[in-house]
Design a protein around this motif. Structure first.
Motif, PDB file in Angstrom:
ATOM      1  N   ALA A  75       0.824  -1.208   0.000  1.00  0.00           N
ATOM      2  CA  ALA A  75       0.000   0.000   0.000  1.00  0.00           C
ATOM      3  C   ALA A  75       0.857   1.256   0.000  1.00  0.00           C
ATOM      4  O   ALA A  75       0.547   2.237  -0.697  1.00  0.00           O
ATOM      5  CB  ALA A  75      -0.928  -0.005   1.217  1.00  0.00           C
ATOM      6  N   LEU A  76       1.940   1.243   0.757  1.00  0.00           N
ATOM      7  CA  LEU A  76       2.837   2.402   0.783  1.00  0.00           C
ATOM      8  C   LEU A  76       3.482   2.626  -0.578  1.00  0.00           C
ATOM      9  O   LEU A  76       3.567   3.759  -1.066  1.00  0.00           O
ATOM     10  CB  LEU A  76       3.913   2.220   1.850  1.00  0.00           C
ATOM     11  N   LEU A  77       3.938   1.545  -1.205  1.00  0.00           N
ATOM     12  CA  LEU A  77       4.546   1.669  -2.531  1.00  0.00           C
ATOM     13  C   LEU A  77       3.540   2.175  -3.558  1.00  0.00           C
ATOM     14  O   LEU A  77       3.873   2.998  -4.416  1.00  0.00           O
ATOM     15  CB  LEU A  77       5.139   0.331  -2.974  1.00  0.00           C
ATOM     16  N   GLU A  78       2.313   1.695  -3.466  1.00  0.00           N
ATOM     17  CA  GLU A  78       1.267   2.168  -4.372  1.00  0.00           C
ATOM     18  C   GLU A  78       1.059   3.672  -4.195  1.00  0.00           C
ATOM     19  O   GLU A  78       0.940   4.418  -5.160  1.00  0.00           O
ATOM     20  CB  GLU A  78      -0.036   1.416  -4.108  1.00  0.00           C
ATOM     21  N   GLY A  79       1.042   4.112  -2.945  1.00  0.00           N
ATOM     22  CA  GLY A  79       0.856   5.535  -2.677  1.00  0.00           C
ATOM     23  C   GLY A  79       2.011   6.373  -3.178  1.00  0.00           C
ATOM     24  O   GLY A  79       1.816   7.453  -3.739  1.00  0.00           O
TER      25      GLY A  79
END
Length: 77
Positions: free
Chosen positions: A50-54
């Motif tokens: 999720a962090l990488l997607e953000g």
């Protein structure tokens, strides 16, 4: 294995041993390594994803509607 630590940690390690909580310096290091191992193993692949997607997504200004959607998704009202 021989481990050297920064001299600034000597008083802290000695304090931990002198309190009787740890048997010796090696006991302090073993405990610290166990804590680090637990911390490293507890990383969440879902959170990382999720962090990488953000990070990879284009920046959008946050307005009240976006913040409200985040709160609802998180269950914070």
């Amino acid at each position: 294995m021989e481990i050297a630590h920064p001299p600034g940690l000597d008083p802290f390690v000695q304090h931990l041993v002198h309190t009787g909580r740890y048997a010796d310096e090696a006991d302090v290091v073993r405990t610290a390594l166990r804590v680090l191992e637990r911390q490293e193993c507890d990383e969440s692949p879902a959170l990382e994803s999720a962090l990488l997607e953000g990070v990879r997504s284009p920046h959008r200004p946050y307005g009240p509607a976006v913040l409200e959607a985040i709160r609802q998704a998180a269950g914070i009202l």
